[in-house]
Write a protein that holds these residues in place. Structure first.
Motif, mmCIF file in Angstrom:
data_model
loop_
_atom_site.group_PDB
_atom_site.id
_atom_site.type_symbol
_atom_site.label_atom_id
_atom_site.label_comp_id
_atom_site.label_asym_id
_atom_site.label_seq_id
_atom_site.Cartn_x
_atom_site.Cartn_y
_atom_site.Cartn_z
ATOM 1 N N GLN A 9 -5.103 -8.197 16.169
ATOM 2 C CA GLN A 9 -4.594 -7.312 15.132
ATOM 3 C C GLN A 9 -4.699 -7.991 13.768
ATOM 4 O OE1 GLN A 9 -0.700 -6.480 17.258
ATOM 5 N NE2 GLN A 9 -1.114 -4.463 16.385
ATOM 6 N N ILE A 10 -5.118 -7.233 12.765
ATOM 7 C CA ILE A 10 -5.237 -7.741 11.402
ATOM 8 C C ILE A 10 -4.304 -6.932 10.513
ATOM 9 C CG2 ILE A 10 -6.781 -8.126 9.454
ATOM 10 C CD1 ILE A 10 -9.086 -8.289 11.419
ATOM 11 N N VAL A 11 -3.412 -7.627 9.809
ATOM 12 C CA VAL A 11 -2.464 -6.961 8.923
ATOM 13 C C VAL A 11 -2.652 -7.507 7.511
ATOM 14 C CG1 VAL A 11 -0.810 -6.584 10.770
ATOM 15 C CG2 VAL A 11 -0.653 -8.659 9.389
ATOM 16 N N LEU A 48 -9.229 -6.018 3.203
ATOM 17 C CA LEU A 48 -10.061 -5.313 4.163
ATOM 18 C C LEU A 48 -10.364 -6.210 5.346
ATOM 19 C CD1 LEU A 48 -12.648 -3.660 1.748
ATOM 20 C CD2 LEU A 48 -10.524 -2.693 2.621
ATOM 21 N N SER A 49 -10.467 -5.619 6.505
ATOM 22 C CA SER A 49 -10.880 -6.383 7.684
ATOM 23 C C SER A 49 -12.383 -6.572 7.651
ATOM 24 C CB SER A 49 -10.481 -5.638 8.961
ATOM 25 O OG SER A 49 -11.465 -4.685 9.294
ATOM 26 N N GLY A 54 -5.204 -1.515 5.903
ATOM 27 C CA GLY A 54 -4.062 -1.388 6.802
ATOM 28 C C GLY A 54 -4.267 -2.217 8.053
ATOM 29 N N ILE A 55 -3.661 -1.799 9.167
ATOM 30 C CA ILE A 55 -3.812 -2.512 10.435
ATOM 31 C C ILE A 55 -5.189 -2.244 11.022
ATOM 32 C CG2 ILE A 55 -2.937 -2.822 12.771
ATOM 33 C CD1 ILE A 55 -0.205 -2.069 11.829
ATOM 34 N N GLN A 56 -5.916 -3.295 11.294
ATOM 35 C CA GLN A 56 -7.242 -3.200 11.882
ATOM 36 C C GLN A 56 -7.260 -3.986 13.188
ATOM 37 O OE1 GLN A 56 -9.900 -1.380 10.545
ATOM 38 N NE2 GLN A 56 -8.389 -0.612 9.098
ATOM 39 N N MET A 80 5.004 -5.765 9.762
ATOM 40 C CA MET A 80 5.422 -5.154 8.498
ATOM 41 C C MET A 80 5.495 -6.177 7.370
ATOM 42 S SD MET A 80 8.382 -2.517 9.823
ATOM 43 C CE MET A 80 8.860 -2.148 8.139
ATOM 44 N N SER A 81 5.830 -7.419 7.700
ATOM 45 C CA SER A 81 5.970 -8.460 6.685
ATOM 46 C C SER A 81 4.625 -9.086 6.315
ATOM 47 C CB SER A 81 6.923 -9.554 7.176
ATOM 48 O OG SER A 81 6.340 -10.292 8.249
#
Length: 362
Positions: free
Chosen positions: A25-27, A31-32, A38-40, A327-328
């Motif tokens: 998961q990428i937060v 950009l991923s 966002g979450i990627q 979220m953080s």
């Protein structure tokens, strides 16, 4: 003046069946690598193909007393020589054993024998290795020579005193080098208070609000202040601030080293093409991993985590759960430490590991 040396040891991007499970998961705000905000998510099979590198420090302490050596560790502009070496996905122990004396054919033969050490869920501790050591690291995802993502990291090794051949080993088998499953934007490194901290958690039975008993993880700090009996909630504010300061300073120093390394890459460096993961220690010292508790029907393992965050209390963040961590914009590495059968007793151990586990092979 800083001196840079780059050693590529058995470079390979061969796809292998590593134990990276599920998706990464990428937060964060950036950009991923696959595009989008966002979450990627990155498939574990895709991450398997990224070569892993680590940074090590070697200092010339000849003629220096202890006070001078301690001062050097606090000085990011000292004469430390950086050794920048590749940890292949299907490659060697990351400390080359007489690599200069080996022919290319011998190195290629060894490469086929070593297993992929990467895992984002487990850390296996063979019973015949008396000691494993760790140190927190800042791991950076680099694409085409440019850092784009950052993650909490952890370097693991078998120290020279615990191996049969008296040498340091990083790749000591399957599930021996953890990787974070939650990555975040590289822009996080400039946030005030951003740092990497490491903890371990053993299961405890506690009474819940419904008058029942439940299993909870009792998080303790890993490091030079490590103490199973210490209550993190009861240490003084001064001690807590000092720990926070040391972690923040070490992490920022790792960011500086990363910048110096990328700025001094040679034109033929593999890092300038493709995707890579680079691990930079937050502290130079190695710390013993907490011992496994023997008893009952088996060995009581524990959870080992590394957190990269700008939040004021990383331990409290762990207690709140992964959703709050996402979220953080924080990064999380979390693995289960467990004992496995002795490596030296295995009938199927590749010959290349025999010097580590079998004294007769030396």
């Amino acid at each position: 003046m800083m001196r840079l040396s780059t050693h590529i040891f058995l470079y390979s991007i061969t796809v292998s069946h590593a134990l990276i499970t599920g998706n990464i998961q990428i937060v964060g705000e950036s950009l991923s690598p696959l595009g989008g905000a966002g979450i990627q998510y990155l498939p574990g099979s895709y991450v398997n193909t990224f070569p892993r590198w680590y940074v090590d420090f070697h200092r010339d302490n000849k003629g220096k007393d202890q006070q001078d050596m301690d001062k050097d560790k606090d000085d990011a502009e000292n004469d430390a020589t950086i050794s920048f070496q590749l940890m292949p996905l299907e490659g060697t122990c990351t400390i080359p054993h007489d690599a200069q004396e080996q022919s290319q054919q011998q190195q290629q033969q060894q490469q086929q024998q070593f297993v992929d050490p990467t895992s984002n869920e487990e850390l296996w501790w063979p019973r015949d290795l008396q000691t494993l050591q760790m140190r927190p690291s800042l791991d950076v995802f680099v694409k085409g020579g440019i850092p784009s993502l950052v993650m909490a990291g952890m370097q693991i090794r078998v120290p020279p005193g615990a191996s049969m051949d008296g040498k340091e080993w990083r790749n000591f088998g399957r599930n021996s080098q953890p990787l974070a499953s939650l990555w975040t934007s590289f822009s996080m490194v400039v946030e005030k208070g951003f740092r990497v901290e490491t903890f371990y958690g053993r299961n405890l039975l506690e009474q819940n609000q419904h008058d029942g008993m439940e299993h909870v993880l009792d998080w303790k700090r890993v490091g030079e202040q490590q103490n199973d009996d210490e209550d993190e909630d009861e240490i003084g504010a001064v001690a807590r601030e000092e720990r926070l300061f040391q972690s923040t300073r070490g992490t920022q120093r790792a960011v500086e080293w990363m910048g110096k390394l990328l700025a001094n890459l040679e034109d033929e460096s593999p890092l300038l093409e493709g995707m890579h993961i680079v691990s930079i220690p937050v502290h130079e010292e190695w710390w013993d991993l907490p011992e496994m508790i023997q008893g009952g029907e088996g060995d009581d393992g524990y959870k080992l985590v590394s957190v990269a965050t700008m939040e004021s209390d990383a331990r409290a963040l762990l207690k709140m759960g992964k959703d709050i961590m996402i979220m953080s914009g924080s990064s999380l590495l979390s693995v289960d430490v467990s004992n496995i059968a002795a490596g030296g007793e295995s009938k199927y151990i590749p010959d290349v590991y025999l010097p580590l586990y079998n004294k007769q092979a030396i």
